[in-house]
Design a protein around this motif. Sequence first.
Motif, PDB file in Angstrom:
ATOM      1  N   THR A   1      -7.258   0.367  16.512  1.00  0.00           N
ATOM      2  CA  THR A   1      -6.739   1.343  15.468  1.00  0.00           C
ATOM      3  C   THR A   1      -7.969   2.198  15.067  1.00  0.00           C
ATOM      4  OG1 THR A   1      -7.976  -0.454  14.117  1.00  0.00           O
ATOM      5  CG2 THR A   1      -5.625  -0.638  14.177  1.00  0.00           C
ATOM      6  N   ALA A   2      -9.045   2.160  15.522  1.00  0.00           N
ATOM      7  CA  ALA A   2      -9.987   3.255  15.089  1.00  0.00           C
ATOM      8  C   ALA A   2      -9.293   4.527  15.719  1.00  0.00           C
ATOM      9  CB  ALA A   2     -11.094   2.964  15.959  1.00  0.00           C
ATOM     10  N   ALA A   3      -8.057   4.692  16.187  1.00  0.00           N
ATOM     11  CA  ALA A   3      -7.306   5.758  16.205  1.00  0.00           C
ATOM     12  C   ALA A   3      -7.720   6.506  17.315  1.00  0.00           C
ATOM     13  CB  ALA A   3      -7.402   6.654  15.161  1.00  0.00           C
ATOM     14  N   TRP A   4      -8.747   6.709  17.979  1.00  0.00           N
ATOM     15  CA  TRP A   4      -9.152   7.593  18.897  1.00  0.00           C
ATOM     16  C   TRP A   4      -9.217   6.839  20.156  1.00  0.00           C
ATOM     17  CZ3 TRP A   4     -10.925   8.559  14.267  1.00  0.00           C
ATOM     18  CH2 TRP A   4     -10.777   9.685  13.571  1.00  0.00           C
TER      19      TRP A   4
ATOM     20  N   MET B   1      -1.545   8.355  14.154  1.00  0.00           N
ATOM     21  CA  MET B   1      -2.350   7.136  14.611  1.00  0.00           C
ATOM     22  C   MET B   1      -1.882   6.081  13.862  1.00  0.00           C
ATOM     23  SD  MET B   1      -5.988   9.142  14.722  1.00  0.00           S
ATOM     24  CE  MET B   1      -6.295  10.841  15.595  1.00  0.00           C
ATOM     25  N   LEU B   2      -1.712   6.064  12.614  1.00  0.00           N
ATOM     26  CA  LEU B   2      -1.541   5.137  11.710  1.00  0.00           C
ATOM     27  C   LEU B   2      -0.228   4.439  12.277  1.00  0.00           C
ATOM     28  CD1 LEU B   2      -2.567   3.684   9.240  1.00  0.00           C
ATOM     29  CD2 LEU B   2      -1.115   5.005   7.728  1.00  0.00           C
ATOM     30  N   THR B   3       0.718   4.956  12.861  1.00  0.00           N
ATOM     31  CA  THR B   3       1.804   4.249  13.450  1.00  0.00           C
ATOM     32  C   THR B   3       1.613   2.944  14.072  1.00  0.00           C
ATOM     33  OG1 THR B   3       2.316   5.736  15.091  1.00  0.00           O
ATOM     34  CG2 THR B   3       3.445   6.253  12.947  1.00  0.00           C
ATOM     35  N   ALA B   4       0.333   3.060  14.974  1.00  0.00           N
ATOM     36  CA  ALA B   4       0.156   1.909  15.949  1.00  0.00           C
ATOM     37  C   ALA B   4      -0.149   0.695  15.162  1.00  0.00           C
ATOM     38  CB  ALA B   4      -1.038   2.762  16.984  1.00  0.00           C
ATOM     39  N   PRO B   5      -1.128   0.612  14.247  1.00  0.00           N
ATOM     40  CA  PRO B   5      -1.353  -0.644  13.797  1.00  0.00           C
ATOM     41  C   PRO B   5      -0.226  -1.248  12.825  1.00  0.00           C
ATOM     42  CG  PRO B   5      -2.531   1.031  12.345  1.00  0.00           C
ATOM     43  CD  PRO B   5      -2.076   1.690  14.048  1.00  0.00           C
TER      44      PRO B   5
ATOM     45  N   ALA C   1      -7.167  -4.654   8.209  1.00  0.00           N
ATOM     46  CA  ALA C   1      -8.630  -4.257   8.529  1.00  0.00           C
ATOM     47  C   ALA C   1      -8.555  -3.139   9.508  1.00  0.00           C
ATOM     48  CB  ALA C   1      -9.350  -5.479   8.917  1.00  0.00           C
ATOM     49  N   LYS C   2      -7.585  -3.253  10.529  1.00  0.00           N
ATOM     50  CA  LYS C   2      -7.699  -1.858  11.553  1.00  0.00           C
ATOM     51  C   LYS C   2      -7.203  -0.787  10.662  1.00  0.00           C
ATOM     52  CE  LYS C   2      -6.720  -4.565  15.671  1.00  0.00           C
ATOM     53  NZ  LYS C   2      -5.791  -4.848  16.827  1.00  0.00           N
ATOM     54  N   PHE C   3      -6.113  -0.636  10.036  1.00  0.00           N
ATOM     55  CA  PHE C   3      -5.702   0.459   9.445  1.00  0.00           C
ATOM     56  C   PHE C   3      -6.378   0.934   8.069  1.00  0.00           C
ATOM     57  CE2 PHE C   3      -2.903  -0.851   6.166  1.00  0.00           C
ATOM     58  CZ  PHE C   3      -2.192  -1.908   6.639  1.00  0.00           C
ATOM     59  N   SER C   4      -7.299   0.173   7.605  1.00  0.00           N
ATOM     60  CA  SER C   4      -8.019   0.470   6.255  1.00  0.00           C
ATOM     61  C   SER C   4      -8.998   1.906   6.917  1.00  0.00           C
ATOM     62  CB  SER C   4      -8.777  -0.502   5.891  1.00  0.00           C
ATOM     63  OG  SER C   4      -9.799  -0.958   6.997  1.00  0.00           O
ATOM     64  N   LEU C   5      -9.650   1.632   8.157  1.00  0.00           N
ATOM     65  CA  LEU C   5     -10.395   2.913   8.315  1.00  0.00           C
ATOM     66  C   LEU C   5      -9.430   4.175   8.469  1.00  0.00           C
ATOM     67  CD1 LEU C   5     -13.128   3.891   9.388  1.00  0.00           C
ATOM     68  CD2 LEU C   5     -12.415   3.440  11.843  1.00  0.00           C
ATOM     69  N   LEU C   6      -8.462   4.020   8.948  1.00  0.00           N
ATOM     70  CA  LEU C   6      -7.461   5.236   9.320  1.00  0.00           C
ATOM     71  C   LEU C   6      -6.982   5.722   7.976  1.00  0.00           C
ATOM     72  CD1 LEU C   6      -5.239   4.482  12.417  1.00  0.00           C
ATOM     73  CD2 LEU C   6      -6.642   6.282  11.982  1.00  0.00           C
ATOM     74  N   VAL C   7      -6.547   4.818   6.988  1.00  0.00           N
ATOM     75  CA  VAL C   7      -6.316   5.341   5.475  1.00  0.00           C
ATOM     76  C   VAL C   7      -7.440   6.066   4.842  1.00  0.00           C
ATOM     77  CG1 VAL C   7      -5.371   4.610   3.385  1.00  0.00           C
ATOM     78  CG2 VAL C   7      -4.470   3.508   5.503  1.00  0.00           C
ATOM     79  N   GLY C   8      -8.608   5.568   5.086  1.00  0.00           N
ATOM     80  CA  GLY C   8     -10.010   6.212   4.563  1.00  0.00           C
ATOM     81  C   GLY C   8      -9.928   7.419   5.240  1.00  0.00           C
ATOM     82  N   LEU C   9      -9.712   7.550   6.504  1.00  0.00           N
ATOM     83  CA  LEU C   9      -9.964   8.962   6.981  1.00  0.00           C
ATOM     84  C   LEU C   9      -8.967  10.224   6.506  1.00  0.00           C
ATOM     85  CD1 LEU C   9     -10.770   7.761  10.844  1.00  0.00           C
ATOM     86  CD2 LEU C   9     -12.177   9.149   9.531  1.00  0.00           C
ATOM     87  N   ILE C  10      -7.763   9.414   6.450  1.00  0.00           N
ATOM     88  CA  ILE C  10      -6.473  10.431   5.927  1.00  0.00           C
ATOM     89  C   ILE C  10      -6.761  11.009   4.523  1.00  0.00           C
ATOM     90  CG2 ILE C  10      -4.154  10.454   5.330  1.00  0.00           C
ATOM     91  CD1 ILE C  10      -3.555   8.431   7.537  1.00  0.00           C
TER      92      ILE C  10
END
Length: 679
Positions: free
Chosen positions: A155-158, A576-580, A225-234
Amino acid sequence: MAIDRRREAAGGGPGRLPPAAEENGALPPGDAAASAPLGGRAGPSGGGDIQPLPAPHAAGGPHPSLLLLDYDGSVLPFLGGLGGGYQKTLVLLTWIPALFIGFSQFSDSFLLDQPNFWCRGAGRDAEQAGVTGAGRWGGGDLANWTSPPTTPASTAAWGTAGPLGNGSGADGGDAPPLPSPPDKGDNASNCDCHAWDYGIRTGLVQNVVSKWDLVCDNAWKVHVAKFSLLVGLIFGYLITGCVADWFGRRPVLLVCIVSILIFGLAVALSVNVTMFSTLRFFEGFCLAGVILTLYALRIELCPPGKRFTITMVASFVAMAGQFLMPGLAALCRDWQVLQALIICPFLLMLLYWSIFPESLRWLMATHQFESAKKLILYFTQKNRMSPESDIKGVMPELEKELSRRPKKVCIVKVVGTRNLWKNIVVLCVNSLTGFGIHHCFARSMMGHEVKVPLLENFYADYYTAAGIALASCLAMCLVVGVLGRRGGLLLFMILTALASLLQLGLLNLIGKYSQHPDSGMSDSVKDKFSVTFSIVGMFASHAAGSLSVFFCAEITPTVIRCGGLGLVLASAGFGMLTAPIIELHNQKGYFLHHIIFACCTLICIICLLLLPESRDQNLPESIADGEHYTRQPLLPPRRGEQPLLLTNAELKDYSGLHDAAAAGDGLPDGATANGGRPM
């Protein structure tokens, strides 16, 4: 005709305005040479990408001097371009944090990896029973072991974190790692326990999952917890981009550095998963500000011929962080120590407060000439330049404009443009599609559907994805150098679409034929084709997504560059958020997910033809410059060929037929405005 007479009458008049950009981006033959030094390069056919700027006005007029508006042609050469020692130091200072950013981007692959787990009592029995020489568990232990769900993309996306591998227990002891059993056991039996032992596969003794027992009924908290970092990035990309365009790049960068130190270290001190997820959101928000401002500063420091090279070097430095993360995790052994070690290097960036200046290009574009003058003098002092090197007279023109009020712009102004908003939307869709479909290819290669012995190990999965990303960036350097930005992006998107469509269509056809006994095909043939298409798809989609971000940074004007970058990076985050989200729903809807993104690739291929080519072109500074940044025709017009579309000036002349009354004084009675007679 009346239009022709008015055009001839205005041909040599003193009040003649320069023609506006035509739809196909070509300049009239008479203006191509005059606009070449300031508005981009005019080719032999008279075509260009950036149209001529308005004629210079006197000091104190509605517009500043044309010399000051031409940053790449006047100001940057005066400062020595990228050859100045101070400029090289600033570029180096934008590369170093890319390593720390790489650590943070790929940290979820290690902090939130879902390990193997089994009931604690069963684990002790298994250890006492021992392992056979062939590396298999005893038959009675299979029912007490649970394999985690396969998650090909971290989920860290990259990063893409694969499944499978062995680790040590969660208690921090030195018990030998337990090999994975050949078959899955009864998953429900392990959820009847109240305590579990874990086999962590990432080199850590304990991670977030084993710390708070995020398995069985609590497994969904891992995905949150995984997509919390991604949502913060967005959210960070969208908000810090607008703030950086209004208050400047330097204040946003420094505030985000201080904030990421606070929230990042607080993550390591989390007492429960709710606190962990909340703090990761704010960490991602601040990390987005650091990524975005450094990207914009890097672009704005460079002359046209060096922008892509400087950006790719930063990408390679970030990939170095990706390759070093497994060793860092093995060195730390505990997730809290790893998190602290990832964040602490940002302490070095606190020194940027005293050594990193504001973007001079942004100061000039927003008419903050007093601050720009001080910064230019600072640059000349650092580079040990003499005032005689100002051949074009930048400093005298700057002195005349010191009293001008700043003119700042927000990204919402792009809504009223004709071409600029279309270019940004096209690149946002490309970024969303490229990073979104990347997960589909990763899951096809590393998921449950394909059983490849090489990929049944965490480190094999991790380094396979990292190697594909590295190869993709190397290919970008070659392709963009030959085909340019638009051609390279079009090629990578075509490869992505072909890999996706072949994987969806051809593999289903092979699967049908393999069911016939006389076909000579087996499931292994389908698996090999799936792996091949997945590798090609991951390779091309990564390049398409990354190139879309860089392309947007080039064609977005300086006054709203961070806002435009924020939009395209946020679109990448949504992809990237679609993955989690798919993992949270236990892979339900994955096939539809892949089909939707495959259709989006076809739409992107068509829309890419509308984009301009920005290679070796000056960066647009104002929204008017960005609006004139129109596409170049695929085939240059022949010499003497008239354009098929009227220019904007001609359209304005044609809009008022009331001028026909004045022009019709010399026409015969009964004649119409175009010289004909009514029937």
